[in-house]
Design a protein around this motif. Structure first.
Motif, mmCIF file in Angstrom:
data_model
loop_
_atom_site.group_PDB
_atom_site.id
_atom_site.type_symbol
_atom_site.label_atom_id
_atom_site.label_comp_id
_atom_site.label_asym_id
_atom_site.label_seq_id
_atom_site.Cartn_x
_atom_site.Cartn_y
_atom_site.Cartn_z
ATOM 1 N N ASP A 75 -10.164 -0.687 -4.801
ATOM 2 C CA ASP A 75 -8.824 -0.238 -4.405
ATOM 3 C C ASP A 75 -7.719 -1.079 -5.028
ATOM 4 O O ASP A 75 -6.627 -0.570 -5.302
ATOM 5 C CB ASP A 75 -8.702 -0.266 -2.884
ATOM 6 C CG ASP A 75 -9.663 0.719 -2.217
ATOM 7 O OD1 ASP A 75 -10.146 1.636 -2.906
ATOM 8 O OD2 ASP A 75 -9.941 0.555 -1.015
ATOM 9 N N GLU A 76 -7.995 -2.358 -5.280
ATOM 10 C CA GLU A 76 -6.972 -3.240 -5.838
ATOM 11 C C GLU A 76 -6.561 -2.831 -7.243
ATOM 12 O O GLU A 76 -5.512 -3.267 -7.741
ATOM 13 C CB GLU A 76 -7.478 -4.691 -5.856
ATOM 14 C CG GLU A 76 -7.599 -5.344 -4.491
ATOM 15 C CD GLU A 76 -8.831 -4.887 -3.716
ATOM 16 O OE1 GLU A 76 -9.693 -4.198 -4.326
ATOM 17 O OE2 GLU A 76 -8.943 -5.200 -2.516
ATOM 18 N N ARG A 77 -7.366 -1.984 -7.898
ATOM 19 C CA ARG A 77 -7.040 -1.568 -9.268
ATOM 20 C C ARG A 77 -6.383 -0.188 -9.308
ATOM 21 O O ARG A 77 -6.144 0.347 -10.389
ATOM 22 C CB ARG A 77 -8.300 -1.576 -10.138
ATOM 23 C CG ARG A 77 -8.894 -2.979 -10.325
ATOM 24 C CD ARG A 77 -9.925 -3.020 -11.440
ATOM 25 N NE ARG A 77 -10.440 -4.369 -11.608
ATOM 26 C CZ ARG A 77 -11.641 -4.781 -11.225
ATOM 27 N NH1 ARG A 77 -12.471 -3.930 -10.648
ATOM 28 N NH2 ARG A 77 -12.030 -6.029 -11.403
ATOM 29 N N MET B 102 0.845 -1.188 0.000
ATOM 30 C CA MET B 102 0.000 0.000 0.000
ATOM 31 C C MET B 102 0.881 1.239 0.000
ATOM 32 O O MET B 102 1.857 1.312 0.728
ATOM 33 C CB MET B 102 -0.929 -0.012 1.222
ATOM 34 C CG MET B 102 -1.859 1.196 1.284
ATOM 35 S SD MET B 102 -2.932 1.152 2.751
ATOM 36 C CE MET B 102 -3.887 -0.304 2.372
ATOM 37 N N ASP C 28 -10.262 -6.056 -15.513
ATOM 38 C CA ASP C 28 -9.189 -7.013 -15.221
ATOM 39 C C ASP C 28 -8.355 -7.325 -16.460
ATOM 40 O O ASP C 28 -7.152 -7.597 -16.342
ATOM 41 C CB ASP C 28 -9.778 -8.316 -14.673
ATOM 42 C CG ASP C 28 -10.178 -8.203 -13.212
ATOM 43 O OD1 ASP C 28 -9.673 -7.293 -12.519
ATOM 44 O OD2 ASP C 28 -11.013 -9.018 -12.767
ATOM 45 N N GLU D 14 -3.306 0.815 -8.541
ATOM 46 C CA GLU D 14 -1.973 0.817 -9.151
ATOM 47 C C GLU D 14 -2.062 0.609 -10.656
ATOM 48 O O GLU D 14 -1.350 1.258 -11.426
ATOM 49 C CB GLU D 14 -1.101 -0.263 -8.513
ATOM 50 C CG GLU D 14 0.326 -0.264 -9.027
ATOM 51 C CD GLU D 14 1.215 -1.264 -8.291
ATOM 52 O OE1 GLU D 14 2.341 -1.485 -8.760
ATOM 53 O OE2 GLU D 14 0.772 -1.813 -7.264
#
Length: 218
Positions: free
Chosen positions: A109-111, A1, A76, A113
């Motif tokens: 949030d995982e996307r 993070m 994705d 980056e």
């Protein structure tokens, strides 16, 4: 993070921009991918996104769970197919000479980056904030972090302008949809009184934004 950015102390103006249909095309590559790979026709001639997708074989509407699955599958696997809206990258890079520019996007949030890398590949270096749901509370946190002298919010969806107006009414709000195939089908936040203007082309939006950020139009 990533570690949180330090709070600004120089009081620069701030641009908070959405990504899909403001900086990058999304609906057009999404529609093409659905038709070619997923057996789904997408037609947003109306204004209801949940009724825009039908199975090619049966003609039946997709259920909510399938809509979310398609959206997740697109982000994705197909983000490389998203091309910049005409003038978006150049305009935002020009604005960085006078203001901080950040992106507030409704992705999980995982996307974050991957979205940051996606924009960088197109020539825009900007901090990305991810969000789910109305954008007003997220924008308030960004304002608190940066402490700008003035701020402008850009988004293609009317409900986010309403949310931002409710939480931070002092923020200037520009409604922009850079995808011509759907611009006519979305509710207009300017007409509703929730945005200060509706401009769908960056060539016209840039001078409008510059004037607001420089405080020449209060």
């Amino acid at each position: 993070m990533n570690a949180p950015a330090p709070i600004r102390t120089d009081g620069r103006p701030l641009v908070i921009s959405d990504c899909d249909e403001v900086i990058l095309h999304m609906i057009a590559p999404f529609r093409d991918w659905l038709a070619k790979s997923e057996g789904v026709d997408f037609d947003l001639s109306g204004s209801n996104f949940t009724e825009a997708m039908r199975w090619q074989e049966s003609g039946e509407l997709l259920e909510q769970k399938d809509i979310w699955r398609m959206l997740g599958g697109f982000f994705d696997t197909q983000m490389d197919s998203q091309m910049p809206i005409s003038g978006a990258i150049e305009s935002l890079n020009e604005l960085t000479e006078h203001a901080d520019v950040v992106v507030l996007t409704n992705l999980v949030d995982e996307r974050r980056e991957k979205r940051t890398e996606q924009l960088l590949a197109h020539g825009l270096e900007a901090k990305v904030f991810t969000n789910q749901g109305p954008k007003g509370p997220a924008l308030q946190r960004i304002i608190d972090e940066y402490g700008p002298t003035r701020a402008v919010f850009i988004d293609d969806l009317a409900q986010h302008h309403s949310s931002v107006k409710e939480t931070t009414p002092h923020v200037t709000r520009l409604h922009m949809c850079g995808e011509p195939s759907i611009a006519h089908a979305i509710d207009c936040a300017h007409i509703a009184g929730d945005a200060h203007a509706r401009i769908d082309r960056w060539a016209e939006a840039l001078p409008w934004l510059r004037t607001r950020l420089e405080g020449e139009h209060e």
